[in-house]
Design a protein around this motif. Structure first.
Motif, PDB file in Angstrom:
ATOM      1  N   GLU A 176     -16.603  -5.364   0.768  1.00 28.73           N
ATOM      2  CA  GLU A 176     -15.455  -4.668  -0.004  1.00 28.73           C
ATOM      3  C   GLU A 176     -15.522  -3.353  -0.012  1.00 28.73           C
ATOM      4  O   GLU A 176     -16.542  -2.714  -0.308  1.00 28.73           O
ATOM      5  CB  GLU A 176     -15.708  -5.329  -1.687  1.00 28.73           C
ATOM      6  N   TYR A 177     -14.227  -2.681   0.227  1.00 28.39           N
ATOM      7  CA  TYR A 177     -14.184  -1.215   0.380  1.00 28.39           C
ATOM      8  C   TYR A 177     -13.122  -0.822  -0.511  1.00 28.39           C
ATOM      9  O   TYR A 177     -11.861  -1.413  -0.404  1.00 28.39           O
ATOM     10  CB  TYR A 177     -14.125  -1.057   1.787  1.00 28.39           C
ATOM     11  N   THR A 178     -13.465   0.033  -1.403  1.00 32.64           N
ATOM     12  CA  THR A 178     -12.250   0.680  -2.244  1.00 32.64           C
ATOM     13  C   THR A 178     -12.149   2.402  -1.677  1.00 32.64           C
ATOM     14  O   THR A 178     -12.847   2.985  -1.388  1.00 32.64           O
ATOM     15  CB  THR A 178     -12.695   0.809  -3.701  1.00 32.64           C
ATOM     16  N   THR A 179     -10.722   2.547  -1.393  1.00 37.88           N
ATOM     17  CA  THR A 179     -10.220   3.965  -0.977  1.00 37.88           C
ATOM     18  C   THR A 179      -8.942   4.363  -1.613  1.00 37.88           C
ATOM     19  O   THR A 179      -8.346   3.584  -2.148  1.00 37.88           O
ATOM     20  CB  THR A 179     -10.239   3.832   0.623  1.00 37.88           C
ATOM     21  N   THR A 180      -8.927   5.536  -1.373  1.00 39.85           N
ATOM     22  CA  THR A 180      -7.314   6.300  -1.713  1.00 39.85           C
ATOM     23  C   THR A 180      -6.548   6.056  -0.429  1.00 39.85           C
ATOM     24  O   THR A 180      -6.973   6.534   0.788  1.00 39.85           O
ATOM     25  CB  THR A 180      -7.493   7.417  -2.337  1.00 39.85           C
ATOM     26  N   ILE A 181      -5.487   5.665  -0.438  1.00 42.21           N
ATOM     27  CA  ILE A 181      -4.470   5.521   0.615  1.00 42.21           C
ATOM     28  C   ILE A 181      -3.907   6.793   0.814  1.00 42.21           C
ATOM     29  O   ILE A 181      -3.478   7.515   0.274  1.00 42.21           O
ATOM     30  CB  ILE A 181      -3.315   4.590   0.156  1.00 42.21           C
ATOM     31  N   ASN A 182      -4.088   7.088   2.166  1.00 41.55           N
ATOM     32  CA  ASN A 182      -3.436   8.278   2.916  1.00 41.55           C
ATOM     33  C   ASN A 182      -2.165   7.846   3.899  1.00 41.55           C
ATOM     34  O   ASN A 182      -2.405   6.784   4.654  1.00 41.55           O
ATOM     35  CB  ASN A 182      -4.373   9.081   3.626  1.00 41.55           C
ATOM     36  N   LEU A 206       0.861  -1.392  -0.021  1.00 39.00           N
ATOM     37  CA  LEU A 206      -0.002  -0.058  -0.046  1.00 39.00           C
ATOM     38  C   LEU A 206       0.969   1.398   0.014  1.00 39.00           C
ATOM     39  O   LEU A 206       1.662   1.403   0.918  1.00 39.00           O
ATOM     40  CB  LEU A 206      -0.965   0.084   1.152  1.00 39.00           C
ATOM     41  N   ILE A 207       0.615   1.960  -1.144  1.00 37.31           N
ATOM     42  CA  ILE A 207       1.358   3.197  -1.278  1.00 37.31           C
ATOM     43  C   ILE A 207       0.646   4.398  -1.276  1.00 37.31           C
ATOM     44  O   ILE A 207      -0.288   4.560  -1.718  1.00 37.31           O
ATOM     45  CB  ILE A 207       2.346   3.310  -2.562  1.00 37.31           C
ATOM     46  N   GLU A 208       1.183   5.542  -0.410  1.00 39.16           N
ATOM     47  CA  GLU A 208       0.362   6.685  -0.252  1.00 39.16           C
ATOM     48  C   GLU A 208      -0.161   7.196  -1.658  1.00 39.16           C
ATOM     49  O   GLU A 208       0.669   7.157  -2.637  1.00 39.16           O
ATOM     50  CB  GLU A 208       1.207   7.897   0.320  1.00 39.16           C
ATOM     51  N   ASN A 209      -1.384   7.820  -1.854  1.00 37.97           N
ATOM     52  CA  ASN A 209      -2.078   8.259  -3.002  1.00 37.97           C
ATOM     53  C   ASN A 209      -2.331   7.275  -3.965  1.00 37.97           C
ATOM     54  O   ASN A 209      -3.013   7.402  -5.043  1.00 37.97           O
ATOM     55  CB  ASN A 209      -1.213   9.194  -3.467  1.00 37.97           C
ATOM     56  N   GLY A 210      -2.285   6.019  -3.709  1.00 33.64           N
ATOM     57  CA  GLY A 210      -2.651   4.922  -4.387  1.00 33.64           C
ATOM     58  C   GLY A 210      -4.095   4.517  -4.103  1.00 33.64           C
ATOM     59  O   GLY A 210      -4.350   4.919  -3.000  1.00 33.64           O
ATOM     60  N   THR A 211      -4.747   3.563  -5.022  1.00 33.15           N
ATOM     61  CA  THR A 211      -6.109   3.332  -4.892  1.00 33.15           C
ATOM     62  C   THR A 211      -5.707   1.746  -4.113  1.00 33.15           C
ATOM     63  O   THR A 211      -5.055   0.888  -4.623  1.00 33.15           O
ATOM     64  CB  THR A 211      -7.000   2.944  -6.103  1.00 33.15           C
ATOM     65  N   ALA A 212      -6.569   1.387  -3.041  1.00 31.33           N
ATOM     66  CA  ALA A 212      -6.546   0.064  -2.600  1.00 31.33           C
ATOM     67  C   ALA A 212      -7.940  -0.563  -2.402  1.00 31.33           C
ATOM     68  O   ALA A 212      -8.940   0.471  -2.244  1.00 31.33           O
ATOM     69  CB  ALA A 212      -6.094  -0.002  -1.171  1.00 31.33           C
TER      70      ALA A 212
END
Length: 192
Positions: free
Chosen positions: A79-85, A23-29
């Protein structure tokens, strides 16, 4: 006379899947929670008896995630999709699987490991003048942990978070502390 009892049981502890695995910041997970149950299908049960699945962050305060629900072959899926912070680093992602009647629940936790660039760069001690033998330490947060470099305006370099002020540095009054990791470099300049 026969009494028919429909039994429901929680067949397995819930599992958590993270996509991508790094998981990398600003990526989608995509966070996915799954749990298997046994017994009758949803159509043959009351809402209180049918198992539920919840997914939430357990930082302060805990936040339940509004995730997409699916049920496939006695498997509940959220299932949950988010932008990583980067601030989410070391938060716990929890998956709770249970029933309201009878009251039973099991929980699975996963600590998030978020990679993010160096931030909150600062130095100690703060001062307008420094003397020979003084030391200035540069600090920064980042994941992976940052490495530090001090660079003077004349090209002198000291590696590490501590700048050791020596008599050889006279005239080299501006120094830049750079904190870097494999994600991105950031720098802060101070006058020494």
């Amino acid at each position: 006379m026969f009494l028919i009892i429909k039994l429901l049981f929680l067949a397995e502890n819930p599992t958590i899947k993270l996509q991508p695995s790094v998981l990398i910041e600003n990526g989608t997970a995509v966070f996915q929670c799954e749990a298997k149950y046994g017994g009758p299908g949803k159509e043959n049960m009351t809402a209180d008896h049918f198992p539920y699945l919840k997914m939430f962050y357990t930082h302060d305060p805990a936040v339940e995630l509004l995730a997409v629900d699916k049920t496939v072959n006695h498997i509940l899926i959220k299932e949950y999709t988010t932008t990583i912070n980067g601030n989410m680093d070391e938060w716990k992602l929890s998956c709770e699987f249970g029933t309201n009647q009878p009251r039973k629940k099991v929980t699975k936790d996963e600590t998030l490991n978020i990679l993010y660039h160096p931030r909150n760069i600062s130095y100690e001690p703060k001062g307008s003048k420094y003397l020979v033998t003084n030391k200035i330490t540069c600090f920064a947060k980042g994941n992976p942990a940052p490495i530090f470099e001090w660079r003077g305006e004349t090209g002198n370099v000291q590696h590490g978070s501590i700048l050791n002020i020596t008599k050889d540095m006279i005239g080299d009054n501006k120094w830049t502390c750079t904190a870097r990791n494999s994600i991105e470099g950031k720098s802060k300049q101070i006058d020494v």
